[in-house]
Write a protein that holds these residues in place. Sequence first.
Motif, PDB file in Angstrom:
ATOM      1  N   ALA A  15      98.068  77.367 132.625  1.00  0.00           N
ATOM      2  CA  ALA A  15      97.769  76.150 133.355  1.00  0.00           C
ATOM      3  C   ALA A  15      96.404  75.621 132.967  1.00  0.00           C
ATOM      4  O   ALA A  15      96.187  74.423 132.968  1.00  0.00           O
ATOM      5  N   GLY A  16      95.488  76.521 132.636  1.00  0.00           N
ATOM      6  CA  GLY A  16      94.135  76.125 132.273  1.00  0.00           C
ATOM      7  C   GLY A  16      94.106  75.238 131.049  1.00  0.00           C
ATOM      8  O   GLY A  16      93.369  74.268 130.989  1.00  0.00           O
ATOM      9  N   SER A  17      94.955  75.529 130.054  1.00  0.00           N
ATOM     10  CA  SER A  17      94.951  74.723 128.838  1.00  0.00           C
ATOM     11  C   SER A  17      95.497  73.328 129.092  1.00  0.00           C
ATOM     12  O   SER A  17      95.047  72.350 128.502  1.00  0.00           O
ATOM     13  N   THR A  18      96.454  73.199 130.002  1.00  0.00           N
ATOM     14  CA  THR A  18      96.993  71.889 130.354  1.00  0.00           C
ATOM     15  C   THR A  18      95.925  71.055 131.046  1.00  0.00           C
ATOM     16  O   THR A  18      95.767  69.876 130.763  1.00  0.00           O
ATOM     17  N   GLU A  19      95.174  71.694 131.942  1.00  0.00           N
ATOM     18  CA  GLU A  19      94.091  70.983 132.621  1.00  0.00           C
ATOM     19  C   GLU A  19      93.020  70.567 131.627  1.00  0.00           C
ATOM     20  O   GLU A  19      92.479  69.461 131.721  1.00  0.00           O
ATOM     21  N   ASP A  20      92.721  71.448 130.670  1.00  0.00           N
ATOM     22  CA  ASP A  20      91.721  71.121 129.645  1.00  0.00           C
ATOM     23  C   ASP A  20      92.192  69.928 128.813  1.00  0.00           C
ATOM     24  O   ASP A  20      91.408  69.022 128.518  1.00  0.00           O
ATOM     25  N   LEU A  21      93.470  69.936 128.443  1.00  0.00           N
ATOM     26  CA  LEU A  21      94.008  68.817 127.667  1.00  0.00           C
ATOM     27  C   LEU A  21      93.970  67.527 128.466  1.00  0.00           C
ATOM     28  O   LEU A  21      93.648  66.459 127.932  1.00  0.00           O
ATOM     29  N   ASP A  22      94.290  67.634 129.774  1.00  0.00           N
ATOM     30  CA  ASP A  22      94.237  66.445 130.634  1.00  0.00           C
ATOM     31  C   ASP A  22      92.814  65.905 130.703  1.00  0.00           C
ATOM     32  O   ASP A  22      92.599  64.684 130.652  1.00  0.00           O
ATOM     33  N   GLU A  23      91.842  66.789 130.804  1.00  0.00           N
ATOM     34  CA  GLU A  23      90.435  66.368 130.877  1.00  0.00           C
ATOM     35  C   GLU A  23      90.006  65.705 129.560  1.00  0.00           C
ATOM     36  O   GLU A  23      89.345  64.664 129.572  1.00  0.00           O
ATOM     37  N   VAL A  24      90.406  66.274 128.440  1.00  0.00           N
ATOM     38  CA  VAL A  24      90.082  65.680 127.136  1.00  0.00           C
ATOM     39  C   VAL A  24      90.719  64.302 127.022  1.00  0.00           C
ATOM     40  O   VAL A  24      90.086  63.342 126.573  1.00  0.00           O
ATOM     41  N   GLU A  25      91.935  64.170 127.474  1.00  0.00           N
ATOM     42  CA  GLU A  25      92.633  62.883 127.424  1.00  0.00           C
ATOM     43  C   GLU A  25      91.910  61.849 128.285  1.00  0.00           C
ATOM     44  O   GLU A  25      91.739  60.710 127.884  1.00  0.00           O
ATOM     45  N   ARG A  26      91.456  62.265 129.487  1.00  0.00           N
ATOM     46  CA  ARG A  26      90.721  61.337 130.362  1.00  0.00           C
ATOM     47  C   ARG A  26      89.406  60.909 129.713  1.00  0.00           C
ATOM     48  O   ARG A  26      89.034  59.738 129.755  1.00  0.00           O
ATOM     49  N   GLU A  27      88.716  61.869 129.094  1.00  0.00           N
ATOM     50  CA  GLU A  27      87.450  61.539 128.431  1.00  0.00           C
ATOM     51  C   GLU A  27      87.680  60.578 127.266  1.00  0.00           C
ATOM     52  O   GLU A  27      86.918  59.621 127.090  1.00  0.00           O
ATOM     53  N   LEU A  28      88.726  60.802 126.486  1.00  0.00           N
ATOM     54  CA  LEU A  28      89.036  59.903 125.376  1.00  0.00           C
ATOM     55  C   LEU A  28      89.396  58.509 125.868  1.00  0.00           C
ATOM     56  O   LEU A  28      88.995  57.498 125.292  1.00  0.00           O
ATOM     57  N   THR A  29      90.147  58.463 126.958  1.00  0.00           N
ATOM     58  CA  THR A  29      90.526  57.173 127.539  1.00  0.00           C
ATOM     59  C   THR A  29      89.291  56.420 128.008  1.00  0.00           C
ATOM     60  O   THR A  29      89.154  55.218 127.776  1.00  0.00           O
ATOM     61  N   ARG A  30      88.360  57.132 128.684  1.00  0.00           N
ATOM     62  CA  ARG A  30      87.109  56.496 129.128  1.00  0.00           C
ATOM     63  C   ARG A  30      86.298  56.014 127.928  1.00  0.00           C
ATOM     64  O   ARG A  30      85.770  54.912 127.930  1.00  0.00           O
TER      65      ARG A  30
END
Length: 99
Positions: A1-16
């Motif tokens: 689950a940790g890697s999915t959350e990390d990917l979600d965070e990276v995606e949010r940062e890229l979107t910002r």
Amino acid sequence: AGSTEDLDEVERELTRWLADSQRGSPADCQRLGRLERSEAALQAKLRLVSEEKAALQSTRVDLGDAGLAMRQAMASQTEGYAKHLVGLEERRRVAHSDR
């Protein structure tokens, strides 16, 4: 689950980051436009220079071939003249010995 959350965070940062980049200042947009036009002009110049280089290389090859053909013709002519001189010398010797 940790890697999915990390990917979600990276995606949010890229979107910002993408949103911030797209809201760039007008000066940045103008600078980017100038850089893109400059790149296009340099690409066109590079294409022209590459075509010119190819034409010069082709001419160099053609001149090299012509030079080789000329050297071969000169060698053949020189050989013919040498044989002709030997023949003349032989005839002179025969004519001189007949006297």
